[in-house]
Write a protein that holds these residues in place. Structure first.
Motif, PDB file in Angstrom:
ATOM      1  N   TYR A   1      64.693  47.054  45.241  1.00  0.00           N
ATOM      2  CA  TYR A   1      65.506  47.327  44.049  1.00  0.00           C
ATOM      3  C   TYR A   1      64.994  46.511  42.856  1.00  0.00           C
ATOM      4  O   TYR A   1      64.813  47.058  41.758  1.00  0.00           O
ATOM      5  CB  TYR A   1      66.973  47.000  44.336  1.00  0.00           C
ATOM      6  CG  TYR A   1      67.883  47.293  43.171  1.00  0.00           C
ATOM      7  CD1 TYR A   1      68.366  48.576  42.960  1.00  0.00           C
ATOM      8  CD2 TYR A   1      68.251  46.290  42.289  1.00  0.00           C
ATOM      9  CE1 TYR A   1      69.199  48.858  41.885  1.00  0.00           C
ATOM     10  CE2 TYR A   1      69.075  46.559  41.217  1.00  0.00           C
ATOM     11  CZ  TYR A   1      69.553  47.838  41.018  1.00  0.00           C
ATOM     12  OH  TYR A   1      70.373  48.110  39.952  1.00  0.00           O
ATOM     13  N   ALA A   2      64.758  45.226  43.061  1.00  0.00           N
ATOM     14  CA  ALA A   2      64.294  44.360  41.976  1.00  0.00           C
ATOM     15  C   ALA A   2      62.926  44.815  41.465  1.00  0.00           C
ATOM     16  O   ALA A   2      62.686  44.848  40.249  1.00  0.00           O
ATOM     17  CB  ALA A   2      64.239  42.907  42.444  1.00  0.00           C
TER      18      ALA A   2
ATOM     19  N   CYS B 166      70.333  45.609  33.533  1.00  0.00           N
ATOM     20  CA  CYS B 166      70.209  46.944  34.105  1.00  0.00           C
ATOM     21  C   CYS B 166      70.490  46.970  35.609  1.00  0.00           C
ATOM     22  O   CYS B 166      70.515  48.036  36.204  1.00  0.00           O
ATOM     23  CB  CYS B 166      68.813  47.511  33.816  1.00  0.00           C
ATOM     24  SG  CYS B 166      67.482  46.542  34.527  1.00  0.00           S
ATOM     25  N   TYR B 167      70.719  45.813  36.208  1.00  0.00           N
ATOM     26  CA  TYR B 167      71.034  45.770  37.638  1.00  0.00           C
ATOM     27  C   TYR B 167      72.470  46.237  37.857  1.00  0.00           C
ATOM     28  O   TYR B 167      73.355  45.943  37.058  1.00  0.00           O
ATOM     29  CB  TYR B 167      70.942  44.331  38.161  1.00  0.00           C
ATOM     30  CG  TYR B 167      69.564  43.852  38.514  1.00  0.00           C
ATOM     31  CD1 TYR B 167      69.304  43.340  39.768  1.00  0.00           C
ATOM     32  CD2 TYR B 167      68.528  43.866  37.601  1.00  0.00           C
ATOM     33  CE1 TYR B 167      68.047  42.867  40.117  1.00  0.00           C
ATOM     34  CE2 TYR B 167      67.266  43.402  37.930  1.00  0.00           C
ATOM     35  CZ  TYR B 167      67.043  42.903  39.183  1.00  0.00           C
ATOM     36  OH  TYR B 167      65.796  42.443  39.519  1.00  0.00           O
ATOM     37  N   GLN B 168      72.702  46.913  38.967  1.00  0.00           N
ATOM     38  CA  GLN B 168      74.070  47.230  39.375  1.00  0.00           C
ATOM     39  C   GLN B 168      74.771  45.898  39.638  1.00  0.00           C
ATOM     40  O   GLN B 168      74.133  44.937  40.075  1.00  0.00           O
ATOM     41  CB  GLN B 168      74.068  48.059  40.647  1.00  0.00           C
ATOM     42  CG  GLN B 168      73.431  49.402  40.518  1.00  0.00           C
ATOM     43  CD  GLN B 168      73.242  50.074  41.880  1.00  0.00           C
ATOM     44  OE1 GLN B 168      73.533  49.501  42.919  1.00  0.00           O
ATOM     45  NE2 GLN B 168      72.730  51.285  41.848  1.00  0.00           N
ATOM     46  N   PRO B 169      76.067  45.803  39.385  1.00  0.00           N
ATOM     47  CA  PRO B 169      76.773  44.520  39.549  1.00  0.00           C
ATOM     48  C   PRO B 169      76.549  43.860  40.913  1.00  0.00           C
ATOM     49  O   PRO B 169      76.328  42.647  40.985  1.00  0.00           O
ATOM     50  CB  PRO B 169      78.239  44.887  39.331  1.00  0.00           C
ATOM     51  CG  PRO B 169      78.182  46.069  38.422  1.00  0.00           C
ATOM     52  CD  PRO B 169      76.950  46.836  38.844  1.00  0.00           C
ATOM     53  N   LYS B 170      76.594  44.626  41.998  1.00  0.00           N
ATOM     54  CA  LYS B 170      76.402  44.056  43.343  1.00  0.00           C
ATOM     55  C   LYS B 170      75.003  43.446  43.471  1.00  0.00           C
ATOM     56  O   LYS B 170      74.838  42.329  43.968  1.00  0.00           O
ATOM     57  CB  LYS B 170      76.607  45.136  44.401  1.00  0.00           C
ATOM     58  CG  LYS B 170      76.331  44.660  45.813  1.00  0.00           C
ATOM     59  CD  LYS B 170      76.459  45.801  46.812  1.00  0.00           C
ATOM     60  CE  LYS B 170      76.115  45.316  48.199  1.00  0.00           C
ATOM     61  NZ  LYS B 170      74.918  45.878  48.728  1.00  0.00           N
ATOM     62  N   MET B 171      74.001  44.176  43.012  1.00  0.00           N
ATOM     63  CA  MET B 171      72.626  43.692  43.105  1.00  0.00           C
ATOM     64  C   MET B 171      72.391  42.520  42.152  1.00  0.00           C
ATOM     65  O   MET B 171      71.645  41.605  42.474  1.00  0.00           O
ATOM     66  CB  MET B 171      71.634  44.817  42.806  1.00  0.00           C
ATOM     67  CG  MET B 171      71.669  45.900  43.847  1.00  0.00           C
ATOM     68  SD  MET B 171      71.277  45.244  45.476  1.00  0.00           S
ATOM     69  CE  MET B 171      70.225  46.512  46.091  1.00  0.00           C
ATOM     70  N   GLN B 172      73.045  42.555  41.011  1.00  0.00           N
ATOM     71  CA  GLN B 172      72.917  41.447  40.057  1.00  0.00           C
ATOM     72  C   GLN B 172      73.439  40.154  40.685  1.00  0.00           C
ATOM     73  O   GLN B 172      72.805  39.104  40.574  1.00  0.00           O
ATOM     74  CB  GLN B 172      73.690  41.777  38.786  1.00  0.00           C
ATOM     75  CG  GLN B 172      73.459  40.808  37.656  1.00  0.00           C
ATOM     76  CD  GLN B 172      74.148  41.240  36.379  1.00  0.00           C
ATOM     77  OE1 GLN B 172      74.988  42.132  36.364  1.00  0.00           O
ATOM     78  NE2 GLN B 172      73.794  40.605  35.297  1.00  0.00           N
ATOM     79  N   GLU B 173      74.569  40.233  41.365  1.00  0.00           N
ATOM     80  CA  GLU B 173      75.120  39.044  42.026  1.00  0.00           C
ATOM     81  C   GLU B 173      74.205  38.574  43.154  1.00  0.00           C
ATOM     82  O   GLU B 173      73.995  37.369  43.334  1.00  0.00           O
ATOM     83  CB  GLU B 173      76.534  39.327  42.558  1.00  0.00           C
ATOM     84  CG  GLU B 173      77.183  38.118  43.183  1.00  0.00           C
ATOM     85  CD  GLU B 173      77.221  36.883  42.287  1.00  0.00           C
ATOM     86  OE1 GLU B 173      77.075  35.765  42.829  1.00  0.00           O
ATOM     87  OE2 GLU B 173      77.377  37.012  41.057  1.00  0.00           O
TER      88      GLU B 173
END
Length: 110
Positions: A48-49, A72-79
């Motif tokens: 994803y990154a 631009c990351y989805q919130p879950k992936m950003q965390e």
């Protein structure tokens, strides 16, 4: 910045991400490792990154995602990536000192 320099910057950023995720996974998910060295959750985060870096329209002008005004990351992936970076950032000096120093200099230039 030329297209070649922009592509080199993308590749360097992906290398840093790969190493940070590898450190995090090795230290926190030892029991979940697969043959490639990452558990499935960390492999998903890595893919994803890398995809986000490949698609970044601001690569020529930004230093790193953490410095970007647009997340631009989805919130879950950003965390998840924040957790990885908080854990792995300080350890990069031990495992990959050259890469860590390059990252710090690039961030300060940003």
């Amino acid at each position: 910045m030329s297209a070649k320099n922009s592509q080199q910057k993308r590749e360097k950023e992906k290398q840093v991400i790969d190493q940070m995720i590898a450190i995090y996974c090795r230290k926190n998910h030892r029991h979940l490792h697969k043959e490639n060295g990452l558990c499935s959750a960390c492999e998903e985060l890595r893919r994803y990154a890398r995809m986000r870096v490949d698609r970044c329209p601001f690569m020529e002008t930004k230093s790193f995602c953490s410095q970007c005004k647009v997340h631009c990351y989805q919130p879950k992936m950003q965390e998840e990536i924040r957790k990885v970076m908080r854990f792995s950032g300080p350890r990069m000096l031990l495992y990959h000192p050259g890469m860590a120093i390059w990252h710090m200099i690039s961030t300060l230039k940003g």
